[in-house]
Design an enzyme around this catalytic site. Structure first.
Site, PDB file in Angstrom:
ATOM      1  N   ASP A 247       0.553  -1.264   0.263  1.00 42.09           N
ATOM      2  CA  ASP A 247      -0.191  -0.334  -0.279  1.00 42.09           C
ATOM      3  C   ASP A 247       0.884   0.848   0.070  1.00 42.09           C
ATOM      4  OD1 ASP A 247      -2.075   2.444   0.404  1.00 42.09           O
ATOM      5  OD2 ASP A 247      -2.720   0.982   2.189  1.00 42.09           O
ATOM      6  N   ASP A 253       4.409  11.314   2.336  1.00 43.81           N
ATOM      7  CA  ASP A 253       4.149  11.463   3.351  1.00 43.81           C
ATOM      8  C   ASP A 253       5.434  11.155   4.539  1.00 43.81           C
ATOM      9  OD1 ASP A 253       1.855  13.044   2.376  1.00 43.81           O
ATOM     10  OD2 ASP A 253       0.524  11.713   3.237  1.00 43.81           O
TER      11      ASP A 253
HETATM   12  O1  RIB Z   1      -0.770  11.528   0.728  1.00 40.31           O
HETATM   13  C1  RIB Z   1      -1.825  10.307   1.725  1.00 40.31           C
HETATM   14  C2  RIB Z   1      -3.541  11.373   2.381  1.00 40.31           C
HETATM   15  O2  RIB Z   1      -3.628  12.056   1.453  1.00 40.31           O
HETATM   16  C3  RIB Z   1      -4.286  10.790   2.712  1.00 40.31           C
HETATM   17  O3  RIB Z   1      -3.791  10.470   4.087  1.00 40.31           O
HETATM   18  C4  RIB Z   1      -5.655  11.063   2.254  1.00 40.31           C
HETATM   19  O4  RIB Z   1      -6.516  11.887   4.116  1.00 40.31           O
HETATM   20  C5  RIB Z   1      -5.032  12.137   1.097  1.00 40.31           C
HETATM   21  O5  RIB Z   1      -4.802  13.831   2.015  1.00 40.31           O
END
Ligand code: RIB
Length: 307
Positions: A247, A253
């Site tokens: 996944d 992030d």
């Molecule tokens: O980058 C992933 C995120 O993008 C997810 O957690 C979702 O909430 C969107 O903001």
């Protein structure tokens, strides 16, 4: 110099379904493993940094609802300063509908909800926090005027700014001129450069061209293909660790939060990138965004100080 990471960004609840193949328009497919998970690019980046040892302050909005209360509890439990996390009455917390296919790719549809309420006044109320930061991190899931104000406050105070231009949108040149580190993925880089849809993407050329828009450092994340780093007259490709992905949601992030934790912890830029690549590689081997983010004890590399 302050080592605190300040994240100005979104908080979402992710409603996640796995499916063998993404549905085509008009098609219905069977899914499985439905989960309700904490997400939002801002919250994800903040959690990744906090989990890897950074001191983190968060600026953003949630709804005054069950998802919002849960998100606030989670961010506080990660040890973050949430004094500038606002609860907006009458608004629902941001929601992301996420499909993850068997190739570990995802599709995301967002309802910004309370994220859309983040105002210039709320960002201004966090002025002292921003001015005292070691790094300000922003994305584009909150209103652009609020993001732009945060960036301007940081820039005026000499605080470095990292912008993750996601989801992609046109950006004013004066905003890009105040960004120190731009971290787009391939899609976002192509959009910022106004490349024709489907046009061949040359990461080296794209990184150089993005630098001409203002940011002195550009890091294009290329998933399993690593990153392209352009800064100070150099433009290099850095391979990613090879892992079996299940996944990829939140991998970018994780990369950004880990980069911030390492860089604010004293690592050089290239050491911080290597650390962030390890963290992102671990995150894609597990399901979810925040749910998949590692702790420093899981990372083979450790942060070493800048010379
Ligand atoms: O980058 C992933 C995120 O993008 C997810 O957690 C979702 O909430 C969107 O903001």
């Amino acid at each position: 110099m302050s080592r605190r990471v300040v994240v100005l960004g979104s908080v979402n609840t992710d409603l996640v379904l796995r499916c063998s193949q993404m549905p085509l328009p008009g098609q219905t497919v069977h899914g499985r493993d439905f989960q309700t998970l904490p997400g939002g690019k801002g919250a994800n980046q903040a959690v990744a940094a906090a989990r890897l040892g950074a001191s983190v302050s968060f600026i953003g909005c949630v709804g005054d609802d069950a998802f919002g209360h849960n998100a606030r509890r989670i961010l506080a439990a990660e040890g973050m300063d949430t004094q500038h996390l606002h609860s907006i009455s009458g608004a629902s917390t941001g929601v992301a509908m996420i499909l993850v296919d068997d190739a570990a790719q995802n599709c995301i549809v967002l309802d910004a909800g309370a994220n859309a309420a983040l105002s210039i006044a709320q960002v201004d109320a966090a002025k002292a926090t921003i001015q005292d930061a070691g790094l300000l991190i922003c994305q584009l899931e909150c209103p652009l005027p609020a993001v732009q104000h945060g960036i301007a406050l940081a820039h005026a105070a000499g605080v470095p700014v990292l912008l993750n231009p996601a989801p992609t949108q046109a950006l004013p040149p004066e905003l890009l001129a105040q960004v120190d580190v731009l971290v787009p993925n391939e899609t976002e880089a192509a959009a910022l450069l106004q490349l024709a849809p489907g046009a061949a993407f040359d990461a080296t050329a794209a990184a150089d061209r993005l630098r001409t828009l203002g940011p002195p450092t550009v890091i294009i994340t290329l998933g399993a293909h690593g990153v392209q780093l352009a800064c100070d007259g150099s433009n290099v490709h850095l391979e990613a660790p090879v892992v079996q992905a299940v996944d990829t949601t939140g991998a970018g992030d994780t990369f950004i939060g880990a980069y911030a934790a390492a860089w604010c912890g004293g690592a050089s830029m290239t050491a911080a990138i290597a650390y962030a690549q390890q963290a992102a590689a671990i995150s894609v081997t597990r399901a979810g965004a925040q749910a998949a983010m590692p702790r420093s004890s899981e990372l083979p590399l450790k942060v070493s100080g800048r010379p």
